[in-house]
Structures are given as C-alpha cells and as structure tokens.
Design an enzyme around this catalytic site. Sequence first.
Site, PDB file in Angstrom:
ATOM      1  CD  GLU A 136      39.377  40.869  44.172  1.00  0.00           C
ATOM      2  OE1 GLU A 136      39.610  42.298  43.725  1.00  0.00           O
ATOM      3  OE2 GLU A 136      39.734  40.626  45.097  1.00  0.00           O
ATOM      4  CB  CYS A 195      41.609  46.380  49.631  1.00  0.00           C
ATOM      5  SG  CYS A 195      41.533  47.457  51.076  1.00  0.00           S
TER       6      CYS A 195
HETATM    7  P1  TGC Z   1      36.987  56.278  40.060  1.00  0.00           P
HETATM    8  O1  TGC Z   1      36.103  57.768  39.841  1.00  0.00           O
HETATM    9  O2  TGC Z   1      37.346  55.629  38.963  1.00  0.00           O
HETATM   10  O3  TGC Z   1      37.966  56.357  41.088  1.00  0.00           O
HETATM   11  C1  TGC Z   1      37.826  57.115  42.475  1.00  0.00           C
HETATM   12  C2  TGC Z   1      39.257  57.228  42.951  1.00  0.00           C
HETATM   13  O4  TGC Z   1      39.712  55.997  43.224  1.00  0.00           O
HETATM   14  C3  TGC Z   1      41.170  55.857  42.287  1.00  0.00           C
HETATM   15  N1  TGC Z   1      41.076  54.536  41.839  1.00  0.00           N
HETATM   16  C4  TGC Z   1      41.869  53.403  42.188  1.00  0.00           C
HETATM   17  N2  TGC Z   1      42.533  53.647  43.380  1.00  0.00           N
HETATM   18  C5  TGC Z   1      43.572  52.775  43.466  1.00  0.00           C
HETATM   19  N3  TGC Z   1      43.144  51.328  42.833  1.00  0.00           N
HETATM   20  C6  TGC Z   1      42.414  51.170  41.837  1.00  0.00           C
HETATM   21  N4  TGC Z   1      42.322  50.200  41.332  1.00  0.00           N
HETATM   22  C7  TGC Z   1      41.626  52.440  41.800  1.00  0.00           C
HETATM   23  N5  TGC Z   1      40.545  52.614  40.778  1.00  0.00           N
HETATM   24  C8  TGC Z   1      40.124  53.928  40.995  1.00  0.00           C
HETATM   25  C9  TGC Z   1      40.944  56.932  41.406  1.00  0.00           C
HETATM   26  O5  TGC Z   1      42.103  57.521  40.972  1.00  0.00           O
HETATM   27  C10 TGC Z   1      40.223  58.116  42.069  1.00  0.00           C
HETATM   28  O6  TGC Z   1      41.072  58.799  42.979  1.00  0.00           O
HETATM   29  P2  TGC Z   1      41.014  60.020  43.082  1.00  0.00           P
HETATM   30  O7  TGC Z   1      42.282  60.658  44.016  1.00  0.00           O
HETATM   31  O8  TGC Z   1      40.887  60.902  41.898  1.00  0.00           O
HETATM   32  O9  TGC Z   1      39.819  60.224  44.071  1.00  0.00           O
HETATM   33  O10 TGC Z   1      35.721  55.359  40.723  1.00  0.00           O
HETATM   34  P3  TGC Z   1      34.314  54.883  40.295  1.00  0.00           P
HETATM   35  O11 TGC Z   1      33.491  54.896  41.506  1.00  0.00           O
HETATM   36  O12 TGC Z   1      33.936  55.493  38.890  1.00  0.00           O
HETATM   37  O13 TGC Z   1      34.793  53.332  39.999  1.00  0.00           O
HETATM   38  C11 TGC Z   1      35.592  52.957  38.965  1.00  0.00           C
HETATM   39  C12 TGC Z   1      35.459  51.495  38.837  1.00  0.00           C
HETATM   40  C13 TGC Z   1      34.382  50.811  38.050  1.00  0.00           C
HETATM   41  C14 TGC Z   1      36.724  51.193  38.033  1.00  0.00           C
HETATM   42  C15 TGC Z   1      35.632  50.681  40.334  1.00  0.00           C
HETATM   43  O14 TGC Z   1      34.411  50.922  40.860  1.00  0.00           O
HETATM   44  C16 TGC Z   1      35.815  49.082  40.028  1.00  0.00           C
HETATM   45  O15 TGC Z   1      36.778  48.741  40.039  1.00  0.00           O
HETATM   46  N6  TGC Z   1      34.652  48.384  40.279  1.00  0.00           N
HETATM   47  C17 TGC Z   1      34.754  46.971  40.286  1.00  0.00           C
HETATM   48  C18 TGC Z   1      34.336  46.507  41.487  1.00  0.00           C
HETATM   49  C19 TGC Z   1      35.150  45.238  42.263  1.00  0.00           C
HETATM   50  O16 TGC Z   1      36.088  44.919  41.399  1.00  0.00           O
HETATM   51  N7  TGC Z   1      34.612  44.843  43.162  1.00  0.00           N
HETATM   52  C20 TGC Z   1      35.370  43.459  43.743  1.00  0.00           C
HETATM   53  C21 TGC Z   1      34.770  43.250  45.158  1.00  0.00           C
HETATM   54  S1  TGC Z   1      35.461  42.455  46.206  1.00  0.00           S
HETATM   55  C22 TGC Z   1      35.761  40.945  45.407  1.00  0.00           C
HETATM   56  O17 TGC Z   1      35.070  40.637  44.274  1.00  0.00           O
HETATM   57  C23 TGC Z   1      36.390  39.856  46.281  1.00  0.00           C
HETATM   58  S2  TGC Z   1      36.391  38.353  45.187  1.00  0.00           S
HETATM   59  C24 TGC Z   1      37.526  37.591  46.703  1.00  0.00           C
HETATM   60  C25 TGC Z   1      38.137  36.329  46.282  1.00  0.00           C
HETATM   61  O18 TGC Z   1      39.101  36.193  45.669  1.00  0.00           O
HETATM   62  O19 TGC Z   1      37.232  35.315  46.571  1.00  0.00           O
HETATM   63  P1  FAD Z   2      27.162  43.761  37.713  1.00  0.00           P
HETATM   64  O1  FAD Z   2      27.769  44.922  38.218  1.00  0.00           O
HETATM   65  O2  FAD Z   2      25.503  43.869  37.954  1.00  0.00           O
HETATM   66  O3  FAD Z   2      27.384  43.707  36.272  1.00  0.00           O
HETATM   67  C1  FAD Z   2      26.688  42.679  35.375  1.00  0.00           C
HETATM   68  C2  FAD Z   2      27.301  42.849  34.030  1.00  0.00           C
HETATM   69  O4  FAD Z   2      27.102  44.018  33.485  1.00  0.00           O
HETATM   70  C3  FAD Z   2      28.807  42.300  34.152  1.00  0.00           C
HETATM   71  O5  FAD Z   2      29.113  41.542  32.643  1.00  0.00           O
HETATM   72  C4  FAD Z   2      29.357  43.722  33.933  1.00  0.00           C
HETATM   73  O6  FAD Z   2      30.555  43.597  33.188  1.00  0.00           O
HETATM   74  C5  FAD Z   2      28.558  44.583  32.964  1.00  0.00           C
HETATM   75  N1  FAD Z   2      28.543  46.141  33.387  1.00  0.00           N
HETATM   76  C6  FAD Z   2      28.254  46.561  34.519  1.00  0.00           C
HETATM   77  N2  FAD Z   2      28.761  48.051  34.434  1.00  0.00           N
HETATM   78  C7  FAD Z   2      29.052  48.181  33.123  1.00  0.00           C
HETATM   79  C8  FAD Z   2      29.602  49.214  32.422  1.00  0.00           C
HETATM   80  N3  FAD Z   2      29.718  50.401  33.120  1.00  0.00           N
HETATM   81  N4  FAD Z   2      30.231  48.856  31.259  1.00  0.00           N
HETATM   82  C9  FAD Z   2      29.979  47.725  30.697  1.00  0.00           C
HETATM   83  N5  FAD Z   2      29.488  46.885  31.336  1.00  0.00           N
HETATM   84  C10 FAD Z   2      29.148  46.779  32.610  1.00  0.00           C
HETATM   85  N6  FAD Z   2      32.440  41.071  46.641  1.00  0.00           N
HETATM   86  C11 FAD Z   2      32.983  41.430  47.796  1.00  0.00           C
HETATM   87  O7  FAD Z   2      32.758  42.722  48.100  1.00  0.00           O
HETATM   88  N7  FAD Z   2      33.698  40.546  48.469  1.00  0.00           N
HETATM   89  C12 FAD Z   2      33.896  39.118  48.132  1.00  0.00           C
HETATM   90  O8  FAD Z   2      34.575  38.571  49.069  1.00  0.00           O
HETATM   91  C13 FAD Z   2      33.458  38.651  46.926  1.00  0.00           C
HETATM   92  N8  FAD Z   2      33.545  37.426  46.611  1.00  0.00           N
HETATM   93  C14 FAD Z   2      32.840  36.735  45.635  1.00  0.00           C
HETATM   94  C15 FAD Z   2      32.674  35.537  45.340  1.00  0.00           C
HETATM   95  C16 FAD Z   2      32.055  35.014  44.490  1.00  0.00           C
HETATM   96  C17 FAD Z   2      32.191  33.646  44.226  1.00  0.00           C
HETATM   97  C18 FAD Z   2      31.323  35.871  43.495  1.00  0.00           C
HETATM   98  C19 FAD Z   2      30.609  35.617  42.338  1.00  0.00           C
HETATM   99  C20 FAD Z   2      31.419  37.210  43.651  1.00  0.00           C
HETATM  100  C21 FAD Z   2      32.161  37.853  44.622  1.00  0.00           C
HETATM  101  N9  FAD Z   2      32.271  39.245  44.840  1.00  0.00           N
HETATM  102  C22 FAD Z   2      32.554  39.645  46.289  1.00  0.00           C
HETATM  103  C23 FAD Z   2      31.279  39.985  44.286  1.00  0.00           C
HETATM  104  C24 FAD Z   2      32.141  40.372  42.875  1.00  0.00           C
HETATM  105  O9  FAD Z   2      33.058  41.371  43.288  1.00  0.00           O
HETATM  106  C25 FAD Z   2      30.720  41.089  41.906  1.00  0.00           C
HETATM  107  O10 FAD Z   2      30.004  39.928  41.519  1.00  0.00           O
HETATM  108  C26 FAD Z   2      31.454  41.946  40.861  1.00  0.00           C
HETATM  109  O11 FAD Z   2      32.188  42.942  41.436  1.00  0.00           O
HETATM  110  C27 FAD Z   2      30.419  42.298  39.963  1.00  0.00           C
HETATM  111  O12 FAD Z   2      29.132  42.633  40.218  1.00  0.00           O
HETATM  112  P2  FAD Z   2      27.832  42.074  39.929  1.00  0.00           P
HETATM  113  O13 FAD Z   2      27.748  40.753  40.123  1.00  0.00           O
HETATM  114  O14 FAD Z   2      26.815  43.030  40.773  1.00  0.00           O
HETATM  115  O15 FAD Z   2      27.471  42.558  38.379  1.00  0.00           O
END
Ligand code: TGC
Ligand code: FAD
Length: 389
Positions: A368, A243
């Site tokens: 994200e 997603c």
């Molecule tokens: P990892 O071991 O790397 O991967 C597990 C499985 O997932 C696959 N995979 C992906 N598949 C599709 N898309 C991706 N982007 C994928 N990244 C990894 C991978 O190939 C593997 O597949 P399989 O078949 O081998 O099992 O997983 P990990 O747990 O070590 O995590 C990797 C990491 C750090 C890159 C991932 O956790 C990550 O992307 N962290 C960032 C979290 C994040 O972006 N959170 C966002 C929350 S939502 C949000 O912020 C909404 S803001 C909304 C707004 O616009 O207002």
């Molecule tokens: P942390 O994971 O605690 O990271 C803190 C710092 O450590 C960062 O600089 C990061 O880069 C660094 N860090 C962490 N791990 C590593 C590593 N392995 N190596 C190097 N550096 C590292 N989430 C949702 O699910 N849904 C939403 O709709 C959503 N909306 C959002 C809206 C806003 C306005 C904001 C601010 C956030 C939102 N988020 C949402 C959450 C967002 O996805 C997280 O804030 C983001 O994924 C980072 O997580 P964290 O803030 O806990 O930072």
Amino acid sequence: MLKFEAVDYYLLDDLFTDEEKLIRDTVRNFVEEEFIPIVEDCYMKGEFPGHLIPKLGELGILGCTIQGYNCAGLNSISYGLICQELERGDSGLRSFASVQSSLVMYPIYTFGTEEQKQKWLPKLAKGEVIGCFGLTEPDFGSNPAGMLTRAKRKGDYYILNGSKMWITNGSIADIAVVWAKNDDDVICGFLVEKGTEGFSAPEIKNKHSLRASVTSELILQDVKIPVENMLPNSKGIKHALMCLNQARYGITWGVIGAAMACYSTALNYAKTRIQFGKPIASFQMVQEKLVYMLNEITKAQLLSFRLGQLKDQGKMKPEHVSLAKMNNVNMARKVGLLAREILGANGVAAEYPIMRHMNNIESVFTYEGTHDIHTLTVGRSITGISAFV
Ligand code: TGC
Ligand code: FAD
C-alpha cells in the site's frame, strides 16, 4: 488464551459513540473467541482460515462503509475500529477485509455500472464471493503507472495480457480487479472471473511475513473478457490510487491493533517476570520502553481518529492518509521490536504473538505504498516539489 486489553491512555472511548463501541466490541469478541485460538496454527502452516469468511460477512465487516447492496453503511471511525480489532488478531485477517472492502467492493461501487454493483456487491458483502486487486507487477511496484499489462479491445471483448505480483487473496479469489492499459494507454479496471481461459493465480509460498494470508501471482495470457467486465468510470492511475486511499486509511487503524497486542503482552510480562528478585517492570530501562510504546500508540490513535473525522467530512486528502500510514506503521514496527526485547528469549516464542505481528508489519510497511513513498508524498505536498520525476 490471550485476552485483549483496552489500551486507552487518553480516554478515547469518550470520543466514540455507543454504536462505534458496540461494533468494536463485537468484532473484538469474534476475534478473541474464533480467531485467536487458531491463528498461530494457521500462521505456522501458512494458511488463511477461509472458514471464517462467511462470519466476516455475517458481522457486516465486508464493504461496511458502502450504502446499500446489503452493506452496513457504517462511518469511517467504525471501519477503523473494525480494522484495529481484526489486526489485533493478525494483519492477515485485516488484509483480507481491506482487500475485499477497499480494493474490490470500493472500485466496483465507485467505478462500476449499476448491473456490476447489483451482480457483485451483495455477494462480496456476504463473503460468498472473494475478490482480489491486481495493481503491482513484477517490475512495477512503487511506480504502478509504468505497468505493462494490456487490455486490447476486440469487438465486444477485451483481450488481457500481462502479470501481477504479490496479490493478496489472488488464489482464493472468484473475481480479480485487474488494472491494465487500454489501446489509448489509459489505465482502467477490469473484472476478471476465476476460471476464465488463460487466467491463473498461483500462490506465492514460503513467506516469512503474513503467513496467515494468501498472496499470489496473477497470470493473464490472452484472457478474453466481455466489455461489460470493464469498470467504465475508471480512467487513469488516479482511480487505482483512490482505492488505495481507502485501504491505507484502514491500515492506519489496523496497525494500532497489532501494536496494542504487542504492548499489552509486554506490559503483562514485565509485571510478572522476576529477575534480580524484582519484576522486570521495576527497572527504569524497561519502564522507559513501555512508556515509549504507550506514547507512540496514543499519538497514532489520535492521528487515526482525526483522519476518520476528516474522511467522513470529505476533507481527507491523499497526503493526510500518507502521513498516518507512514507514522502508524512505523510506530507498530518499533513497538513490536521493543515488546520483543522486553520478553527476552520468550519474545521469539510462538506462544506469544509478538514476532508474528513483527513479521507481518514488515509487509504492511511495504505494501500500500512503502514508508519512503509516503514520506515523499507528504514531502511533495509541503514543498510543492515532486521527488518522483
Ligand atoms: P502522480 O502524478 O502523483 O498522480 C497521478 C494522478 O493521481 C492523483 N493521485 C491520487 N489521487 C487519489 N489518491 C491518491 N493517493 C493519489 N496519488 C496521486 C494525482 O493528483 C494525479 O491526478 P491528476 O488529476 O493530476 O492526474 O502519479 P505517479 O504515477 O507519479 O505516482 C505517485 C505515487 C508514487 C505516489 C503512486 O504511484 C503511489 O502511491 N505508489 C505506491 C504504489 C502502491 O501503493 N501500490 C499498492 C498496491 S495494492 C497493495 O499493496 C495492496 S496490499 C493489500 C492488503 O492489505 O493485503
Ligand atoms: P519497489 O518499488 O521495487 O521498491 C523497493 C525499494 O525502493 C523500497 O524501499 C522503496 O521505498 C524504494 N523506492 C522505490 N522508488 C523510490 C523512490 N522514488 N524514492 C525513494 N525510494 C524508492 N499489490 C497489489 O497490487 N495488490 C495486492 O493485493 C498486494 N498485496 C501485497 C501483499 C504482500 C504480502 C506484499 C508484500 C505486497 C503486496 N502488494 C500488493 C505489493 C505492494 O504494494 C508492493 O510490494 C509495494 O507497492 C512496493 O513495490 P515493490 O515491492 O515492487 O518495491
């Protein structure tokens, strides 16, 4: 009123179809006429202009790439251009559309049953129902796989316990896509409806960024939901991350819009602001800043355009999205900073959109997937070595 100007140094318009340009211009007009006049007030008050949601639905913006279910079935370039125009107004407006489309409608469409799709997608497309996406937790942001939220099966129900943090649209959502671990420790998606006992979504107030966007906590205390509310094809963190790819793709385009707004404002200002008897645009150091901004915007446009082609051809990999998210958000961050410099003291005035965009981009830089997480994702793809384990 701020008038949007085209920033198209490399004649990208030649690459867009007439339909894509029409869609972009329609959204541009809507943002200029109905959003720009109110956005500063919304931002100052810390309010999202909810009255515009039905209009987003009417314009076909919500879930626009989905085929069927009253969705527009547009291609990825069109979706990108829509994000660009929304974020040229404010990242909060693009965030609303990103969450509704990529983080709520996409998982229902991709992992849901036909009944779930029929029930929710047409209403989400019209903006009659608002959604949010709960992945992040207070102690698990960059590493969502460590989440503590649980969904325990009890007969025909799941009992959800846990909390989610920083959730866009949370307090105004009718439906939340909540990610939780089941009894087998597998992360799955669940649809939690507003008003369900034990479920609340208090708003997080006093943000300095994305003030025209609702951000909330989700609290789940013994929330009982029927098994039909589970997304049955969602199995594992991979599906939650899928997603994110959709939303991250839109962000790569969106931030170009924010950067364009800052660049255009700075260019116009530099041409009319007189110091030392000359427009400041005549000074070499100001020109260097403007050229840097244009150069960065142009590269970002080409990156997103190619990414859109790859997406539509089914060739886009997660690391392709990471590279563009990382580059383009960083680009918008730097462009905002330089634009603010060029405006001098006026750069901090609410009369100009620059500091609002700059503050917004700080959230976009983090959400994200942070800049550093995307850097490490690309690093992993080129070295074959994961920095996460
Ligand atoms: P990892 O071991 O790397 O991967 C597990 C499985 O997932 C696959 N995979 C992906 N598949 C599709 N898309 C991706 N982007 C994928 N990244 C990894 C991978 O190939 C593997 O597949 P399989 O078949 O081998 O099992 O997983 P990990 O747990 O070590 O995590 C990797 C990491 C750090 C890159 C991932 O956790 C990550 O992307 N962290 C960032 C979290 C994040 O972006 N959170 C966002 C929350 S939502 C949000 O912020 C909404 S803001 C909304 C707004 O616009 O207002
Ligand atoms: P942390 O994971 O605690 O990271 C803190 C710092 O450590 C960062 O600089 C990061 O880069 C660094 N860090 C962490 N791990 C590593 C590593 N392995 N190596 C190097 N550096 C590292 N989430 C949702 O699910 N849904 C939403 O709709 C959503 N909306 C959002 C809206 C806003 C306005 C904001 C601010 C956030 C939102 N988020 C949402 C959450 C967002 O996805 C997280 O804030 C983001 O994924 C980072 O997580 P964290 O803030 O806990 O930072």
